[in-house]
Write a protein that holds these residues in place. Structure first.
Motif, short mmCIF file in Angstrom:
data_model
loop_
_atom_site.label_atom_id
_atom_site.label_comp_id
_atom_site.label_asym_id
_atom_site.label_seq_id
_atom_site.Cartn_x
_atom_site.Cartn_y
_atom_site.Cartn_z
N VAL A 203 0.91 -1.02 -0.02
CA VAL A 203 0.01 -0.11 -0.10
C VAL A 203 0.84 1.29 0.20
CG1 VAL A 203 -1.94 1.28 1.36
CG2 VAL A 203 -1.86 -1.22 1.27
N VAL A 204 0.48 2.24 -0.95
CA VAL A 204 1.55 3.51 -1.21
C VAL A 204 0.38 4.69 -0.66
CG1 VAL A 204 2.80 4.93 -2.16
CG2 VAL A 204 3.11 2.33 -2.48
N LEU A 205 0.56 5.28 0.17
CA LEU A 205 -0.28 6.57 0.79
C LEU A 205 0.30 7.82 -0.11
CD1 LEU A 205 -2.72 7.45 2.29
CD2 LEU A 205 -1.09 7.94 3.94
N LEU A 206 -0.71 8.35 -0.73
CA LEU A 206 -0.35 9.58 -1.38
C LEU A 206 -0.83 11.02 -0.62
CD1 LEU A 206 -0.40 7.69 -3.96
CD2 LEU A 206 -0.36 9.72 -5.40
N SER A 207 -1.83 10.65 -0.04
CA SER A 207 -2.59 11.86 0.99
C SER A 207 -3.41 11.11 1.95
CB SER A 207 -3.20 12.94 0.38
OG SER A 207 -4.38 12.25 -0.41
N GLY A 208 -3.43 11.76 3.19
CA GLY A 208 -4.22 11.35 4.23
C GLY A 208 -3.47 10.59 5.26
N LYS A 209 -4.10 9.45 5.96
CA LYS A 209 -3.54 8.88 6.88
C LYS A 209 -4.04 7.39 6.78
CE LYS A 209 -2.78 9.07 12.22
NZ LYS A 209 -3.21 9.71 13.15
N VAL A 210 -3.04 6.30 6.90
CA VAL A 210 -3.32 5.07 6.81
C VAL A 210 -3.03 4.29 8.22
CG1 VAL A 210 -2.88 2.99 5.72
CG2 VAL A 210 -3.25 4.90 4.42
N ARG A 211 -3.77 3.43 8.78
CA ARG A 211 -3.57 2.77 9.80
C ARG A 211 -3.67 1.03 9.46
NH1 ARG A 211 -6.50 -0.20 13.90
NH2 ARG A 211 -5.07 -0.31 15.89
N VAL A 212 -2.73 0.38 9.65
CA VAL A 212 -2.53 -0.91 9.14
C VAL A 212 -2.68 -1.87 10.30
CG1 VAL A 212 -1.30 -2.94 7.82
CG2 VAL A 212 -1.01 -0.45 7.21
N ALA A 213 -3.81 -2.53 10.37
CA ALA A 213 -3.92 -3.78 11.39
C ALA A 213 -3.69 -5.01 10.90
CB ALA A 213 -5.37 -3.44 12.07
N PHE A 214 -3.00 -6.06 11.54
CA PHE A 214 -2.80 -7.38 11.19
C PHE A 214 -3.82 -8.33 11.73
CE2 PHE A 214 1.09 -4.61 11.22
CZ PHE A 214 1.56 -5.09 9.96
N ALA A 215 -4.09 -9.40 10.97
CA ALA A 215 -4.94 -10.55 11.43
C ALA A 215 -4.44 -11.01 12.57
CB ALA A 215 -4.82 -11.59 10.13
N ASP A 216 -2.80 -11.25 12.83
CA ASP A 216 -2.46 -11.52 14.23
C ASP A 216 -2.61 -10.35 15.04
OD1 ASP A 216 -0.91 -12.48 16.25
OD2 ASP A 216 0.86 -12.90 15.27
N SER A 217 -3.47 -10.45 16.18
CA SER A 217 -3.75 -9.42 16.90
C SER A 217 -2.56 -8.96 17.80
CB SER A 217 -5.14 -9.71 17.61
OG SER A 217 -4.96 -10.90 18.63
N THR A 218 -1.74 -10.05 18.13
CA THR A 218 -0.36 -9.64 18.69
C THR A 218 0.53 -8.74 18.16
OG1 THR A 218 0.81 -11.78 18.14
CG2 THR A 218 -0.64 -11.94 19.74
N ARG A 219 0.24 -8.55 17.00
CA ARG A 219 1.26 -7.60 16.41
C ARG A 219 1.06 -6.15 16.37
NH1 ARG A 219 2.81 -10.00 10.57
NH2 ARG A 219 4.31 -8.24 10.91
N PRO A 220 1.44 -5.05 16.62
CA PRO A 220 1.17 -3.82 16.69
C PRO A 220 0.80 -3.30 15.62
CG PRO A 220 3.41 -3.76 16.94
CD PRO A 220 3.16 -5.17 17.08
N ALA A 221 -0.22 -2.39 15.29
CA ALA A 221 -0.59 -1.66 14.03
C ALA A 221 0.45 -0.77 13.50
CB ALA A 221 -1.80 -1.07 14.45
N VAL A 222 0.37 -0.54 12.29
CA VAL A 222 1.39 0.59 11.67
C VAL A 222 0.68 1.64 11.06
CG1 VAL A 222 3.21 0.65 10.02
CG2 VAL A 222 2.89 -1.35 11.27
N VAL A 223 1.06 2.79 11.28
CA VAL A 223 0.42 4.10 10.69
C VAL A 223 1.39 4.40 9.64
CG1 VAL A 223 -0.49 6.39 11.33
CG2 VAL A 223 -0.60 4.42 13.11
N LEU A 224 0.72 4.54 8.62
CA LEU A 224 1.37 5.20 7.43
C LEU A 224 1.15 6.90 7.26
CD1 LEU A 224 1.09 2.72 4.64
CD2 LEU A 224 2.72 2.95 6.20
N LYS A 225 2.13 7.52 7.01
CA LYS A 225 1.91 8.89 6.43
C LYS A 225 2.02 9.18 5.15
CE LYS A 225 4.19 10.46 10.79
NZ LYS A 225 5.30 11.12 11.61
N PRO A 226 1.73 10.37 4.38
CA PRO A 226 1.89 10.57 2.95
C PRO A 226 3.15 10.34 2.56
CG PRO A 226 0.30 11.98 3.80
CD PRO A 226 1.07 11.49 5.13
#
Length: 342
Positions: A213-236
């Motif tokens: 996933v490549v973000l051009l504008s806005g904000k992205v939060r990635v959550a994994f199927a494995d709930s033990t893994r922390p989410a990742v927030v993407l910036k533009p």
């Protein structure tokens, strides 16, 4: 007699639609400093026409002709190495830019591999073949640009509170329209993670057991199927990539996002790209088998921007700019290094 160089001929070349003989003539004409004034006049004209056609475009049409000409010389191999494309630097894409992705507003989007709910009914289906890109407007007003050999299926929600849903196979660029009902927009792939996009301009890729996933504008939060893994927030301007072989080995980094969406403007853009990856891009786009002559050449990196459309023209551009020998045998390309004396 070489083809006449006209405004329309230049536009065809920059859009990758010029026949081979015309493309050669245009390249030679653009590289001649004596034609710089006429080229700049035509560029101003095309910018004015594009702006008039899409005054609300989110991408600026400002340009710097000196930089554009320098990029052209790099493309033609007149410099030692093509100049890296900067995120804000204008280049030939500004001249041929299609404004169909403009005007999107904030929406909520999810990417998650799960089966279609029974309440959803497919209301639209779009697809592309090799060598083709396609811009489509979904029934909800969102705009999707499909890359070659890709498809998207849209299902309208049965209830006002249910999300809009899309199933993607291949690669696409999304400009999501916000609705008064605040309905979410869901993109399904087999990527193995869920992405909430708090913005509207992003690209999704799913091929060869890889996803990004490549973000051009806005904000992205990635959550994994494995709930033990922390989410990742993407910036533009950031990328998140994963592989089926090593799902926990994530790549999260800043990138020149334009390089991942240049195909929406009918271009192939490479930024320090290994030839092995370049070969994969050619295979995905044109459906040809690409053979690289040596393991060392596969790791050699390239930078440049080239018009798509005519594969023969693209091969000549790549050969000239990167000092390669490109042999085409029907549905097969063989890439090898040219001797230093050539």
């Amino acid at each position: 007699m070489p083809p006449a160089i006209t405004y329309e001929a230049c536009l065809r070349y920059l859009r990758g639609a010029a026949p081979l003989a015309e493309a050669r003539a245009v390249r030679a004409w653009l590289a001649d400093p004596a034609n710089e004034a006429q080229a700049q006049e035509w560029m101003s004209r095309s910018v004015a026409e594009a702006t008039a056609a899409a005054p609300a475009a989110t991408d600026s049409y400002d340009y710097n002709y000196a930089q554009i000409r320098a990029n052209l010389h790099a493309r033609l191999g007149l410099d030692v190495r093509p100049a890296p494309v900067q995120p804000k630097a204008p280049h030939w894409r500004r001249w041929a830019l299609a404004a169909t992705l403009a005007g999107a507003t904030v929406g909520a989007t999810w990417l998650w591999p799960r089966p279609a709910p029974r309440s959803s009914v497919t209301t639209a289906h779009y697809a592309t073949t090799y060598g083709q890109t396609r811009v489509v407007q979904l029934p909800d007003g969102s705009v999707v640009t499909l890359n070659a050999r890709s498809s998207v299926r849209y299902a309208a929600p049965a209830l006002a509170s249910a999300p809009r849903e899309v199933w993607l196979d291949g690669e696409a660029f999304f400009a999501v329209k916000h609705l008064p009902t605040n309905q979410r927009f869901v993109v399904h792939t087999t990527a193995g993670f869920r992405v909430e996009v708090l913005g509207t301009r992003f690209a999704v890729y799913r091929r060869h057991a890889q996803a990004r996933v490549v973000l051009l504008s806005g904000k992205v939060r990635v959550a994994f199927a494995d709930s033990t893994r922390p989410a990742v927030v993407l910036k533009p301007g950031e990328l998140l990539q994963t592989s089926d072989k090593h799902p926990r080995a994530l790549v999260h980094k800043a990138v020149q996002a334009a390089a991942y969406t240049s195909w929406t403007a009918n271009e192939l853009q490479f930024e320090a790209t290994p030839l092995a990856d370049l070969a994969t891009r050619l295979q995905d786009t044109y459906g040809v088998e690409v053979v690289v002559a040596s393991p060392a050449l596969r790791q050699r990196k390239f930078t440049g921007t080239f018009p798509m459309g005519n594969l023969d023209v693209l091969c000549e551009d790549l050969a000239e700019a990167f000092h390669l020998h490109v042999e085409r045998q029907r549905n097969r390309l063989i890439l090898s290094s040219k001797p230093l004396s050539d």
